[in-house]
Design a protein around this motif. Structure first.
Motif, PDB file in Angstrom:
ATOM      1  N   PHE A 261      -1.338  -2.117  18.286  1.00 45.05           N
ATOM      2  CA  PHE A 261      -2.136  -0.905  18.060  1.00 45.05           C
ATOM      3  C   PHE A 261      -2.295  -0.118  19.361  1.00 45.05           C
ATOM      4  O   PHE A 261      -2.225   1.106  19.369  1.00 45.05           O
ATOM      5  CB  PHE A 261      -3.510  -1.250  17.494  1.00 45.05           C
ATOM      6  CG  PHE A 261      -3.446  -2.013  16.199  1.00 45.05           C
ATOM      7  CD1 PHE A 261      -4.063  -3.243  16.070  1.00 45.05           C
ATOM      8  CD2 PHE A 261      -2.768  -1.503  15.104  1.00 45.05           C
ATOM      9  CE1 PHE A 261      -3.998  -3.951  14.880  1.00 45.05           C
ATOM     10  CE2 PHE A 261      -2.702  -2.201  13.908  1.00 45.05           C
ATOM     11  CZ  PHE A 261      -3.323  -3.437  13.797  1.00 45.05           C
TER      12      PHE A 261
ATOM     13  N   THR B 190     -13.334  -1.966  17.466  1.00 49.04           N
ATOM     14  CA  THR B 190     -12.001  -2.411  17.889  1.00 49.04           C
ATOM     15  C   THR B 190     -11.443  -1.620  19.069  1.00 49.04           C
ATOM     16  O   THR B 190     -11.920  -0.553  19.429  1.00 49.04           O
ATOM     17  CB  THR B 190     -10.998  -2.291  16.709  1.00 49.04           C
ATOM     18  OG1 THR B 190     -11.121  -0.980  16.131  1.00 49.04           O
ATOM     19  CG2 THR B 190     -11.297  -3.320  15.630  1.00 49.04           C
TER      20      THR B 190
ATOM     21  N   ARG C 178      -5.765  -4.808   6.361  1.00 51.36           N
ATOM     22  CA  ARG C 178      -5.501  -3.379   6.249  1.00 51.36           C
ATOM     23  C   ARG C 178      -6.133  -2.944   4.929  1.00 51.36           C
ATOM     24  O   ARG C 178      -5.895  -3.586   3.904  1.00 51.36           O
ATOM     25  CB  ARG C 178      -3.995  -3.112   6.226  1.00 51.36           C
ATOM     26  CG  ARG C 178      -3.630  -1.646   5.993  1.00 51.36           C
ATOM     27  CD  ARG C 178      -2.122  -1.482   5.785  1.00 51.36           C
ATOM     28  NE  ARG C 178      -1.397  -1.834   6.977  1.00 51.36           N
ATOM     29  CZ  ARG C 178      -0.248  -2.528   6.971  1.00 51.36           C
ATOM     30  NH1 ARG C 178       0.255  -2.949   5.828  1.00 51.36           N
ATOM     31  NH2 ARG C 178       0.365  -2.790   8.102  1.00 51.36           N
ATOM     32  N   VAL C 179      -6.931  -1.875   4.959  1.00 50.13           N
ATOM     33  CA  VAL C 179      -7.581  -1.443   3.719  1.00 50.13           C
ATOM     34  C   VAL C 179      -7.298   0.013   3.405  1.00 50.13           C
ATOM     35  O   VAL C 179      -7.096   0.829   4.293  1.00 50.13           O
ATOM     36  CB  VAL C 179      -9.119  -1.660   3.765  1.00 50.13           C
ATOM     37  CG1 VAL C 179      -9.452  -3.069   4.185  1.00 50.13           C
ATOM     38  CG2 VAL C 179      -9.791  -0.654   4.670  1.00 50.13           C
TER      39      VAL C 179
ATOM     40  N   GLN D 174      -2.985   9.567  12.345  1.00 47.05           N
ATOM     41  CA  GLN D 174      -3.130  10.596  11.326  1.00 47.05           C
ATOM     42  C   GLN D 174      -3.230  11.983  11.942  1.00 47.05           C
ATOM     43  O   GLN D 174      -2.679  12.947  11.415  1.00 47.05           O
ATOM     44  CB  GLN D 174      -4.346  10.296  10.445  1.00 47.05           C
ATOM     45  CG  GLN D 174      -4.088   9.108   9.517  1.00 47.05           C
ATOM     46  CD  GLN D 174      -5.260   8.778   8.633  1.00 47.05           C
ATOM     47  OE1 GLN D 174      -5.701   9.604   7.837  1.00 47.05           O
ATOM     48  NE2 GLN D 174      -5.781   7.577   8.771  1.00 47.05           N
TER      49      GLN D 174
ATOM     50  N   MET E  64       0.867  -1.186   0.000  1.00 49.60           N
ATOM     51  CA  MET E  64       0.000   0.000   0.000  1.00 49.60           C
ATOM     52  C   MET E  64       0.898   1.228   0.000  1.00 49.60           C
ATOM     53  O   MET E  64       1.867   1.299   0.730  1.00 49.60           O
ATOM     54  CB  MET E  64      -0.880  -0.054   1.253  1.00 49.60           C
ATOM     55  CG  MET E  64      -1.998   0.914   1.225  1.00 49.60           C
ATOM     56  SD  MET E  64      -3.088   0.664   2.655  1.00 49.60           S
ATOM     57  CE  MET E  64      -3.619  -1.000   2.380  1.00 49.60           C
TER      58      MET E  64
ATOM     59  N   ASP F   6      -5.467   4.241  14.085  1.00 43.72           N
ATOM     60  CA  ASP F   6      -5.285   4.830  12.754  1.00 43.72           C
ATOM     61  C   ASP F   6      -5.540   6.330  12.792  1.00 43.72           C
ATOM     62  O   ASP F   6      -4.764   7.129  12.263  1.00 43.72           O
ATOM     63  CB  ASP F   6      -6.316   4.254  11.754  1.00 43.72           C
ATOM     64  CG  ASP F   6      -5.943   2.873  11.302  1.00 43.72           C
ATOM     65  OD1 ASP F   6      -6.815   2.202  10.736  1.00 43.72           O
ATOM     66  OD2 ASP F   6      -4.792   2.457  11.507  1.00 43.72           O
TER      67      ASP F   6
ATOM     68  N   PHE G   3      -8.104  -4.588  12.360  1.00 41.50           N
ATOM     69  CA  PHE G   3      -8.529  -3.902  11.144  1.00 41.50           C
ATOM     70  C   PHE G   3      -7.917  -2.514  11.095  1.00 41.50           C
ATOM     71  O   PHE G   3      -8.121  -1.708  11.996  1.00 41.50           O
ATOM     72  CB  PHE G   3     -10.061  -3.810  11.164  1.00 41.50           C
ATOM     73  CG  PHE G   3     -10.657  -3.299   9.890  1.00 41.50           C
ATOM     74  CD1 PHE G   3     -11.248  -2.046   9.831  1.00 41.50           C
ATOM     75  CD2 PHE G   3     -10.634  -4.079   8.737  1.00 41.50           C
ATOM     76  CE1 PHE G   3     -11.798  -1.573   8.648  1.00 41.50           C
ATOM     77  CE2 PHE G   3     -11.181  -3.608   7.556  1.00 41.50           C
ATOM     78  CZ  PHE G   3     -11.773  -2.361   7.515  1.00 41.50           C
ATOM     79  N   GLU G   4      -7.120  -2.262  10.056  1.00 40.90           N
ATOM     80  CA  GLU G   4      -6.528  -0.934   9.877  1.00 40.90           C
ATOM     81  C   GLU G   4      -7.143  -0.326   8.628  1.00 40.90           C
ATOM     82  O   GLU G   4      -7.341  -1.032   7.641  1.00 40.90           O
ATOM     83  CB  GLU G   4      -5.016  -1.033   9.674  1.00 40.90           C
ATOM     84  CG  GLU G   4      -4.260  -1.638  10.844  1.00 40.90           C
ATOM     85  CD  GLU G   4      -2.852  -2.053  10.434  1.00 40.90           C
ATOM     86  OE1 GLU G   4      -1.980  -1.172  10.354  1.00 40.90           O
ATOM     87  OE2 GLU G   4      -2.653  -3.255  10.188  1.00 40.90           O
ATOM     88  N   GLN G   5      -7.409   0.965   8.656  1.00 37.53           N
ATOM     89  CA  GLN G   5      -7.990   1.554   7.460  1.00 37.53           C
ATOM     90  C   GLN G   5      -7.444   2.937   7.174  1.00 37.53           C
ATOM     91  O   GLN G   5      -7.102   3.688   8.065  1.00 37.53           O
ATOM     92  CB  GLN G   5      -9.508   1.592   7.544  1.00 37.53           C
ATOM     93  CG  GLN G   5     -10.070   2.283   8.765  1.00 37.53           C
ATOM     94  CD  GLN G   5     -11.577   2.492   8.615  1.00 37.53           C
ATOM     95  OE1 GLN G   5     -12.019   3.118   7.665  1.00 37.53           O
ATOM     96  NE2 GLN G   5     -12.352   1.983   9.552  1.00 37.53           N
TER      97      GLN G   5
END
Lengths: 157, 119
Positions: free
Chosen positions: A69, A108, B69-70, A127, A1, A123, B103-105
């Protein structure tokens, strides 16, 4: 990615565990044993997330995160010099673990709350850290990010 | 420790289907008909979010259990703060997420995606 987010996130997730060390965390950080949070009713959780300016739900503790995480959240807060925050270990309490997911309608852990409001998971915090939003949000809470001091030092050289 | 390169699927991939067995056994039996594969997730996200571009990476081997991961690029994200974007993705995968451990996005508008690709 493609994109730097993946690499930065990967770096944070590989950081060693238990890098906190006793003195670094200060008296503000606390883990809720199963007694303190007493399960996961919406009312109790509402009170919990509003009790402190910065509240995080983790797998493990800031001293010993049990998940990459959750560790990333701990490390980001550490980078910003946020020491006085409430940390609750969902692994201690299955009712809390499910309850907080129902409360925020978020699937989560980790979960980050600022000023009683759900901000997101790892996430989103990452960011916000990268784009400067986290410094701003902390400022609104009266928390001065340590990164601002670093920047000042760099600017004056 | 050495990290195994994650499996990346973009577009349709021949060979991914009922024959794939997860070493960690995280996929429940009903997924053989509706495979909880990266490809399945990719198609669902693309369809429901009218996405311009979707990447789904199976990160199971790098995490402790069934993990993905998306990256989703969609005009539907325009004007929406991060949390709202992530909730759209969560809603799209509401059935699947209970079976996914981690789950990562990453959610971008087409404009953000174009800018990022220029870097």
């Amino acid at each position: 990615m493609s994109g730097s987010l993946g690499r930065a996130a990967a770096a944070l997730l590989r950081w060693g565990r238990g890098t906190g060390g006793g003195g670094l965390w200060g008296p503000g950080v606390r883990a809720a044993g199963s007694g303190a949070s007493g399960g996961g009713s919406a009312e109790q959780l509402d009170a919990l997330v509003k009790k402190d300016k910065v509240v995080v739900f983790l797998k493990g503790t800031p001293e010993q995160p049990q998940c990459g995480f959750s560790n990333a959240v701990v490390q980001i807060l550490r980078l910003h010099g946020v020491r006085d925050y409430a940390a609750y270990n969902v692994l201690d309490d299955p009712e809390l673990r499910q309850g907080i997911k129902d409360y925020s309608n978020w699937p989560t852990i980790p979960q980050v709350y600022l000023n009683g409001e759900f901000v997101g998971g790892c996430d989103i915090l990452l960011q916000m850290h990268q784009n400067g939003d986290l410094v701003e949000e902390l400022k609104k809470l009266g928390i001065h990010s340590a990164l601002l001091d670093e920047k000042k030092d760099q600017d004056s050289k | 420790p050495a990290e195994v390169a994650p499996v990346r699927l973009q577009g349709s991939v021949a060979g991914v289907g009922a024959g794939v067995v997860s070493p960690l056994g995280c996929r429940p039996s009903w997924t053989t008909a509706m495979e909880l594969s990266a490809e399945y997730l990719r198609e669902k996200l693309q369809r429901d979010l009218e996405a311009e571009h979707v990447e789904v990476e199976d990160t199971t081997l790098n995490r402790c259990a069934c993990s993905f991961r998306v990256l989703v690029v969609s005009a539907k994200f325009e004007g929406k703060p991060l949390l709202q974007r992530h909730r759209l993705v969560n809603a799209c995968l509401a059935e699947e997420l209970p079976h996914i451990h981690a789950f990562e996005q990453k959610t971008l508008t087409p404009e953000q995606w174009a800018r990022e690709r220029q870097k």
